[in-house]
Design a protein around this motif. Structure first.
Motif, short mmCIF file in Angstrom:
data_model
loop_
_atom_site.label_atom_id
_atom_site.label_comp_id
_atom_site.label_asym_id
_atom_site.label_seq_id
_atom_site.Cartn_x
_atom_site.Cartn_y
_atom_site.Cartn_z
N ARG A 56 0.89 -1.22 -0.05
CA ARG A 56 -0.13 -0.08 0.03
C ARG A 56 0.82 1.41 -0.03
O ARG A 56 0.35 2.58 0.22
CB ARG A 56 -0.92 -0.02 1.32
CG ARG A 56 -1.74 -1.32 1.38
CD ARG A 56 -2.45 -1.68 -0.12
NE ARG A 56 -3.26 -0.72 -0.79
CZ ARG A 56 -3.75 -0.65 -1.88
NH1 ARG A 56 -3.54 -1.64 -2.83
NH2 ARG A 56 -4.47 0.57 -2.27
N ILE A 91 -12.34 4.32 5.49
CA ILE A 91 -11.74 4.04 4.22
C ILE A 91 -13.08 4.13 3.60
O ILE A 91 -13.16 3.84 2.25
CB ILE A 91 -11.08 2.71 3.79
CG1 ILE A 91 -12.33 1.44 4.45
CG2 ILE A 91 -9.84 2.70 4.55
CD1 ILE A 91 -11.72 0.09 3.96
N HIS A 135 -5.92 -2.54 2.05
CA HIS A 135 -5.53 -1.13 2.70
C HIS A 135 -5.83 -1.16 4.19
O HIS A 135 -5.08 -0.45 4.87
CB HIS A 135 -6.09 0.15 1.75
CG HIS A 135 -5.17 1.35 1.80
ND1 HIS A 135 -4.30 1.35 1.09
CD2 HIS A 135 -5.47 2.31 2.76
CE1 HIS A 135 -3.69 2.55 1.45
NE2 HIS A 135 -4.58 3.38 2.38
N THR A 162 -5.96 6.78 -1.41
CA THR A 162 -5.33 5.76 -2.40
C THR A 162 -5.56 4.20 -2.05
O THR A 162 -5.14 3.46 -2.72
CB THR A 162 -3.73 5.89 -2.09
OG1 THR A 162 -3.32 5.78 -0.89
CG2 THR A 162 -3.22 7.16 -2.68
N ALA A 163 -6.68 4.06 -1.13
CA ALA A 163 -7.20 2.54 -0.76
C ALA A 163 -7.58 1.78 -2.00
O ALA A 163 -7.29 0.71 -1.84
CB ALA A 163 -7.93 2.82 0.56
N SER A 190 0.59 1.24 -5.97
CA SER A 190 -0.06 0.64 -4.81
C SER A 190 -0.60 -0.97 -5.47
O SER A 190 -1.20 -0.90 -6.44
CB SER A 190 -1.49 1.55 -4.26
OG SER A 190 -1.10 2.56 -3.73
N GLN A 234 -4.63 0.29 -7.48
CA GLN A 234 -3.87 -0.72 -7.56
C GLN A 234 -3.44 -0.69 -8.83
O GLN A 234 -3.70 -0.05 -9.82
CB GLN A 234 -4.96 -2.10 -7.50
CG GLN A 234 -6.18 -1.94 -8.57
CD GLN A 234 -6.77 -3.35 -8.53
OE1 GLN A 234 -6.41 -4.39 -8.59
NE2 GLN A 234 -8.06 -3.10 -8.15
N ASP A 248 -8.21 7.23 5.07
CA ASP A 248 -7.77 7.28 3.66
C ASP A 248 -8.62 8.37 3.05
O ASP A 248 -8.19 8.85 1.88
CB ASP A 248 -7.93 6.01 3.05
CG ASP A 248 -7.53 6.00 1.63
OD1 ASP A 248 -6.32 6.33 1.21
OD2 ASP A 248 -8.30 5.81 0.74
N CYS A 263 -8.97 -1.95 -1.25
CA CYS A 263 -9.63 -1.15 -0.13
C CYS A 263 -9.49 -2.07 1.19
O CYS A 263 -9.30 -1.64 2.32
CB CYS A 263 -11.13 -0.72 -0.16
SG CYS A 263 -11.20 0.66 -1.13
N ARG A 306 -1.36 5.84 -6.52
CA ARG A 306 -2.65 4.94 -7.00
C ARG A 306 -1.85 3.51 -7.79
O ARG A 306 -2.18 2.36 -7.32
CB ARG A 306 -3.85 5.42 -7.61
CG ARG A 306 -4.46 6.13 -6.38
CD ARG A 306 -5.92 6.40 -6.89
NE ARG A 306 -6.75 5.47 -7.13
CZ ARG A 306 -8.02 5.29 -6.43
NH1 ARG A 306 -8.18 6.05 -5.26
NH2 ARG A 306 -8.82 4.45 -6.67
N THR A 357 -3.55 8.52 4.72
CA THR A 357 -3.15 8.23 3.31
C THR A 357 -4.19 9.15 2.09
O THR A 357 -5.34 9.21 2.79
CB THR A 357 -3.28 6.74 2.91
OG1 THR A 357 -4.36 6.41 3.29
CG2 THR A 357 -2.20 6.10 3.57
#
Lengths: 321, 321
Positions: free
Chosen positions: A120, B237, B110, B288-289, A144, B292, B263, B107, A141, B285
């Protein structure tokens, strides 16, 4: 029986131990205990003990006339891990166990914390104040990752590895482990040291849980790092001595490895001018992977569970000699 | 059919989409796309579409004469989440889906990264260079926790919550979730909003995954924070608007809450003089959860899977209207 411990703990937990071992007698040292990594003088009171819980000197163990069982109060047992010591305790009829079971859970959770923090993009994402849609945000992003579907190689298969494998089950990772002597009851694909080069080349993540001994010294060196997949991530929650740290720094600085997450180094802490501190993608915790709230209580509980087994002449947990 | 998308992506992924929808025709906007949170002008080309993948304006959706299906390319859909819009699309016969399935996995990973980072005392441990046995080291090890055996309350039960529950299975946590309308097929104990006060008081960890709507606005306020267990940890989140941020800062500064891991905030990013930046135990953060590697590819794959269902008149995944 007389049970000696040099554990440094609270009066409350000492009572917990004293109550737990009754009717056996608890012996306490005249000096306070110290880490297994440090040297402590022999305690004369220990010489009366039938059972010892702690981290006594090697010569104190070997000179104790009544000693039948030593439970080392750590997972590591470098001090005792010699052919001479093994031979001597075998000749004396002394059983040796350690406390590795106490550390399986926190060490496994710690390395999973490393893996997810890396995936993450911590700590970078925790420092960023970037706006949605900005180039930095798109970059964060995109970088991640998910652990799901990635591949993992664990070097050193034992109780911690088994707990890591259990915790990772829902992530559906492709997991392989290296073990010197395959027993057949392992929960993942096993490779031997002879087969490890190919496995290193295929793993997105490599976890080092090797114990500290003559064979594991600097096991991870330039050759092994070169065998690892470009961009892969290296984790060490075993012992600092098993990593050639200058070779690791070179592999990080060249960009061959994506990052390293270490809980152990050699020495601890690293000196302030050590090259690993200059590697942006090297993240170090100060040997806290084994830590947990009420660690001493868990240590004592593990000893008491083994004592019940000892009284019934059952097989002890975490027997090492 | 004509399929319009305002997705901002690479030429390669646009080809992946174009190939995937064949023999249907892909329509692209005359202007580039933007976040669902921003406002974009109506695109005349969209008016020709049978199907839309993206984040079009509400009026553009309602004025499109041929539109049968809108797939929103995010998990959040605040812009469309009004009674007026629901009534209008129902009257027009437009099906609306979102892309929440794309965000379940990242998510959930994260928030687990947040939980483990907190348990293992990151980022503090990552900054420390303390020596084994020092007071700081003993403190760090003692404050390092296990998730195992702790209690968790999830506020907002949906696909992300289900994946969080799945990932936490090996940790043997005691998990409860709050859901407005209990369906009976939930994988953990469920409480309704009426019963939530007691549940808040029992949880070591509270995860907020509420969507952004009129009922959830500042749902977590001084009253709810006061109901939480002393020392418990708050994670968000979902959406920033569901937290009363000044109340959260007060609960952190008073020491009532152990820490917060967010997040999402309101606004994003928070202004540099915001009080939450002054809370040492608040970790943020920058939304950005959901990120990917190859997020756009996963978004497109999710759309193509739904398109196959649409062609066969099967039930669409992530239908919201």
């Amino acid at each position: 029986m007389k049970i000696f411990t040099d554990l440094t703990t609270t009066p409350e937990l000492l009572e917990y131990l004293r109550d737990g071992i009754a009717p056996h007698e608890l012996l306490r040292p005249s000096q306070s205990g110290a880490s297994v990594l440090a040297d402590v003088p022999t305690d004369p009171i220990m010489q009366e003990a039938d059972i010892v819980l702690g981290q006594p000197r090697v010569d104190a163990v070997l000179s104790s006339p009544n000693l039948k069982w030593l439970q080392v109060s750590t997972a590591g047992y470098t001090r005792y891990d010699t052919a001479d010591f093994r031979t001597a305790v075998q000749a004396k009829g002394v059983t040796v166990t350690n406390s590795s079971h106490v550390y399986d859970d926190p060490c496994a959770e710690h390395v999973l914390a490393f893996m997810l923090a890396n995936a993450r993009q911590f700590p970078r994402a925790l420092k960023s104040r970037c706006a949605n849609g900005s180039p930095e945000w798109n970059d964060l992003r995109r970088e991640s990752k998910l652990l799901q579907g990635q591949s993992l190689l664990i070097i050193g298969y034992g109780a911690i590895a088994e707990r890591v494998i259990e915790l990772l089950t829902p992530f559906r990772m492709d997991i392989t482990a290296m073990r010197r002597n395959v027993r057949g009851d392992e929960k993942v694909k096993i490779v031997t040291p002879d087969e490890v080069a190919a496995a290193l080349g295929e793993a997105d993540h490599v976890i080092n849980i090797l114990p500290d001994n003559a064979e594991s010294l600097r096991w991870f060196n330039a050759t092994r790092f070169a065998q690892m997949k470009p961009g892969s991530i290296y984790y060490n929650i075993g012992r600092g001595t098993t990593t050639h740290q200058e070779d690791l720094a070179a592999a990080l600085k060249s960009g061959h490895l994506g990052a390293a997450w270490l809980d152990v180094t050699d020495p601890e802490p690293l000196p302030d001018d050590h090259i690993l501190w200059t590697c942006e993608n090297c993240h170090i915790t100060p040997h806290t992977a084994g830590g947990q709230f009420e660690e001493s209580r868990v240590l004592i509980r593990h000893f008491l569970e083994n004592l019940r087994r000892y009284e019934k002449a059952e097989k002890l947990v975490n027997r090492i000699m």
